[in-house]
Design a protein around this motif. Structure first.
Motif, PDB file in Angstrom:
ATOM      1  N   GLY A  88      -3.815 -12.449  -7.176  1.00 47.05           N
ATOM      2  CA  GLY A  88      -2.216 -12.044  -7.505  1.00 47.05           C
ATOM      3  C   GLY A  88      -1.761 -10.709  -6.914  1.00 47.05           C
ATOM      4  N   CYS A  89      -2.860  -9.907  -6.516  1.00 48.02           N
ATOM      5  CA  CYS A  89      -2.697  -8.570  -5.731  1.00 48.02           C
ATOM      6  C   CYS A  89      -2.171  -9.036  -4.222  1.00 48.02           C
ATOM      7  N   MET A  90      -2.481  -9.996  -3.508  1.00 50.34           N
ATOM      8  CA  MET A  90      -2.409 -10.585  -2.324  1.00 50.34           C
ATOM      9  C   MET A  90      -0.833 -10.776  -2.250  1.00 50.34           C
ATOM     10  N   ALA A  91      -0.394 -11.685  -3.583  1.00 54.42           N
ATOM     11  CA  ALA A  91       1.064 -12.157  -3.546  1.00 54.42           C
ATOM     12  C   ALA A  91       1.923 -11.067  -3.720  1.00 54.42           C
ATOM     13  N   ALA A  92       1.642 -10.010  -4.362  1.00 53.78           N
ATOM     14  CA  ALA A  92       2.648  -8.834  -4.398  1.00 53.78           C
ATOM     15  C   ALA A  92       2.697  -8.308  -3.193  1.00 53.78           C
ATOM     16  N   LEU A  93       1.611  -7.768  -2.599  1.00 55.27           N
ATOM     17  CA  LEU A  93       1.619  -7.198  -1.053  1.00 55.27           C
ATOM     18  C   LEU A  93       2.531  -8.063  -0.196  1.00 55.27           C
ATOM     19  N   ASP A  94       2.253  -9.351  -0.357  1.00 52.24           N
ATOM     20  CA  ASP A  94       2.980 -10.204   0.825  1.00 52.24           C
ATOM     21  C   ASP A  94       4.447 -10.285   0.421  1.00 52.24           C
ATOM     22  N   ALA A  95       4.876 -10.117  -0.888  1.00 47.65           N
ATOM     23  CA  ALA A  95       6.181 -10.003  -1.503  1.00 47.65           C
ATOM     24  C   ALA A  95       6.845  -8.945  -0.872  1.00 47.65           C
ATOM     25  N   GLU A  96       6.251  -7.761  -0.927  1.00 47.50           N
ATOM     26  CA  GLU A  96       6.617  -6.255  -0.720  1.00 47.50           C
ATOM     27  C   GLU A  96       6.951  -6.461   0.749  1.00 47.50           C
ATOM     28  N   ARG A  97       6.034  -7.020   1.484  1.00 46.47           N
ATOM     29  CA  ARG A  97       6.044  -6.931   3.053  1.00 46.47           C
ATOM     30  C   ARG A  97       7.162  -7.731   3.362  1.00 46.47           C
ATOM     31  N   TYR A  98       7.607  -8.952   2.774  1.00 42.97           N
ATOM     32  CA  TYR A  98       8.698  -9.611   3.079  1.00 42.97           C
ATOM     33  C   TYR A  98       9.700  -9.164   2.909  1.00 42.97           C
ATOM     34  N   ALA A 105      -0.172  -9.372  -9.866  1.00 39.37           N
ATOM     35  CA  ALA A 105       0.685  -9.161  -9.186  1.00 39.37           C
ATOM     36  C   ALA A 105       2.083  -8.374  -9.588  1.00 39.37           C
ATOM     37  N   ALA A 106       2.358  -8.418 -11.049  1.00 36.75           N
ATOM     38  CA  ALA A 106       2.975  -7.509 -11.721  1.00 36.75           C
ATOM     39  C   ALA A 106       2.815  -6.182 -11.522  1.00 36.75           C
ATOM     40  N   ILE A 107       1.389  -5.546 -11.605  1.00 36.08           N
ATOM     41  CA  ILE A 107       1.164  -4.456 -11.727  1.00 36.08           C
ATOM     42  C   ILE A 107       1.336  -3.719 -10.132  1.00 36.08           C
ATOM     43  N   TYR A 108       1.125  -4.596  -9.406  1.00 41.21           N
ATOM     44  CA  TYR A 108       1.204  -4.139  -7.733  1.00 41.21           C
ATOM     45  C   TYR A 108       2.762  -4.168  -7.443  1.00 41.21           C
ATOM     46  N   ALA A 109       3.580  -4.912  -7.991  1.00 37.22           N
ATOM     47  CA  ALA A 109       4.937  -5.271  -7.621  1.00 37.22           C
ATOM     48  C   ALA A 109       5.644  -3.990  -8.127  1.00 37.22           C
ATOM     49  N   ALA A 110       5.094  -3.702  -9.563  1.00 35.17           N
ATOM     50  CA  ALA A 110       5.776  -2.544 -10.198  1.00 35.17           C
ATOM     51  C   ALA A 110       5.412  -1.175  -9.287  1.00 35.17           C
ATOM     52  N   ARG A 111       4.436  -0.988  -9.039  1.00 33.14           N
ATOM     53  CA  ARG A 111       4.004   0.195  -8.411  1.00 33.14           C
ATOM     54  C   ARG A 111       4.802   0.139  -7.116  1.00 33.14           C
ATOM     55  N   ALA A 112       5.263  -0.904  -6.447  1.00 33.03           N
ATOM     56  CA  ALA A 112       6.045  -0.803  -5.250  1.00 33.03           C
ATOM     57  C   ALA A 112       7.264  -0.853  -5.510  1.00 33.03           C
ATOM     58  N   ASP A 113       7.827  -0.566  -6.768  1.00 23.98           N
ATOM     59  CA  ASP A 113       9.335  -0.498  -7.173  1.00 23.98           C
ATOM     60  C   ASP A 113      10.010  -1.644  -6.865  1.00 23.98           C
ATOM     61  N   MET A 114       9.512  -2.661  -7.010  1.00 21.35           N
ATOM     62  CA  MET A 114      10.057  -4.311  -7.083  1.00 21.35           C
ATOM     63  C   MET A 114      10.763  -4.529  -8.411  1.00 21.35           C
ATOM     64  N   LYS A 115      10.642  -3.667  -9.265  1.00 19.27           N
ATOM     65  CA  LYS A 115      11.261  -4.072 -10.627  1.00 19.27           C
ATOM     66  C   LYS A 115      10.808  -5.442 -11.094  1.00 19.27           C
ATOM     67  N   PRO A 116       9.453  -5.926 -11.092  1.00 18.86           N
ATOM     68  CA  PRO A 116       9.043  -7.372 -11.734  1.00 18.86           C
ATOM     69  C   PRO A 116       9.434  -7.782 -12.938  1.00 18.86           C
ATOM     70  N   VAL A 117       9.761  -8.829 -12.813  1.00 19.05           N
ATOM     71  CA  VAL A 117      10.249  -9.632 -14.329  1.00 19.05           C
ATOM     72  C   VAL A 117       9.209 -10.866 -14.260  1.00 19.05           C
ATOM     73  N   VAL A 118       8.266 -10.779 -15.383  1.00 16.94           N
ATOM     74  CA  VAL A 118       7.483 -11.832 -15.535  1.00 16.94           C
ATOM     75  C   VAL A 118       7.924 -12.796 -16.697  1.00 16.94           C
TER      76      VAL A 118
END
Ligand code: NDP
Length: 321
Positions: free
Chosen positions: A300-310, A24-37
């Motif tokens: 985890g990939c799905m969660a990051a994509l869902d979060a990004e779309r949200y 999830a972090a890898i996808y969120a980071a690439r989507a510029d969501m600045k993830p914190v784990v």
């Protein structure tokens, strides 16, 4: 919970650092969501207590579990993830995001989206020899470790669907599988029971409980007793599998998130969405069936994509007539 002006505001907070959380972090980071784990009690998750992982695609020669999780972390960090030590000890998902999250009982952060990837922990029998020989022939995952016992004799404890499924799996690889069942019947579904009953190299030992796993540096045998007759039996084995259930690490979310009776988070089928807006779940915290590193990573990939779309939908300009 109170907030002040110093409270950190996080776009994408990921709780847990197994394959699901880091993917999830890898996808969120690439989507510029600045993830914190927040990495939790056991950074890297369940794979840090396994030995060799041979069924994760992309590693033709296999890889040690801890090393694989180290690679997941490095990849997430290289892409811009802020990985921190810390346990989320309280959440407040009432109202609308940003949600207040407490880390280590004192630090407060605000999160626009939350990805829950807290995983699950295998239940253990709790006998000293199990601890001593863990990773030296004692395992809680037949699919992960069964291969190392090709042609050998092994035992498995449990009588649920997991134990039956894992006993069937082991029976294909091993010479003989002893199934240690504490009552005089299975908990598993009839279909699964029939499968083990009809497998010639599985011997079911009803009314049986494990006293000790034998061996000093590796598993060499097991001593059980019959809880009806008191009779003790020892037999040689090289592998000992525990399949008495898992406990999802979801307690902290219970006041808000819909779960099944055993604590697995319910997600909307085909997505990682929970009943709470902006909160997503992935990995073993919401999966009691597959529980593999690769399926956890996929979710985890799905969660990051869902979060990004949200977030995109939330920040999209609304058109007014
Ligand atoms: P379960 O909780 O269903 O079963 C646990 C088993 O372990 C029970 O038989 C229990 O015995 C036994 N057990 C518990 N503690 C001990 C102990 N200390 N000593 C000895 N035995 C012990 O867990 P599962 O992981 O099997 O399944 C969890 C859920 O996942 C279930 O809902 C199951 O149906 C589902 N599942 C479905 C699958 C599928 O459909 N393909 C595959 C795997 C799981 P007792 O019966 O005496 O309480």
């Amino acid at each position: 919970m109170s907030t002040d002006n110093n409270t950190e505001h996080i776009e994408c907070l990921i709780i847990g650092s197994g394959p699901a959380g880091y993917t999830a972090a890898i996808y969120a980071a690439r989507a510029d969501m600045k993830p914190v784990v927040y990495a939790g009690m056991q950074p890297g998750g369940q794979l840090t207590i396994t030995t060799e992982v041979e069924n994760y695609p992309g590693y033709p020669d296999g890889i040690m579990g801890p090393e694989m999780m180290e690679n997941f972390r490095k990849q997430a960090e290289r892409l811009g993830t802020d990985v921190r030590y810390g346990m989320v000890t309280k959440v407040d998902f009432s109202g609308k995001p940003p949600y207040k999250i407490i880390v280590d009982e004192k630090k407060e952060v605000l999160a626009e989206t939350v990805i829950i990837s807290t995983g699950a922990s295998a239940k253990w029998l709790g006998i000293p020899s199990e601890d001593k020989l863990n990773g030296k022939g004692v395992s809680a995952c037949a699919v992960c470790d069964g291969f190392f016992f090709r042609g050998k004799d092994v035992a498995i404890v449990g009588a649920g669907d997991t134990a039956c499924e894992e006993a069937s799996y082991l029976a294909k690889i091993c010479n003989k599988v002893y199934m240690i069942v504490r009552r005089d019947e299975f908990r598993a579904s009839k279909a699964m029971q029939h499968r083990v009953e009809n497998t010639p190299n599985i011997q079911i030992l009803f009314n049986s409980e494990t006293d000790e796993i034998l061996g000093e540096t590796k598993v060499e045998g097991v001593r059980i007793h019959n809880n009806k007759t008191g009779e003790k039996t020892e037999f040689p084995i090289q592998g000992f599998f525990v399949a008495i259930g898992h406990q999802p690490n979801t307690e902290v979310f219970k006041p808000y998130i819909d779960m099944d009776e055993t604590g697995y988070i319910k997600t909307i089928p085909g997505s990682s969405k929970t009943n709470i807006e902006g909160v997503f779940a992935c990995g073993d915290a919401q999966d009691k069936i597959y529980r593999q590193a690769v399926t956890a990573a996929g979710s985890g990939c799905m969660a990051a994509l869902d979060a990004e779309r949200y977030l995109s939908a939330k920040h999209a300009p609304t058109l007014t007539a």
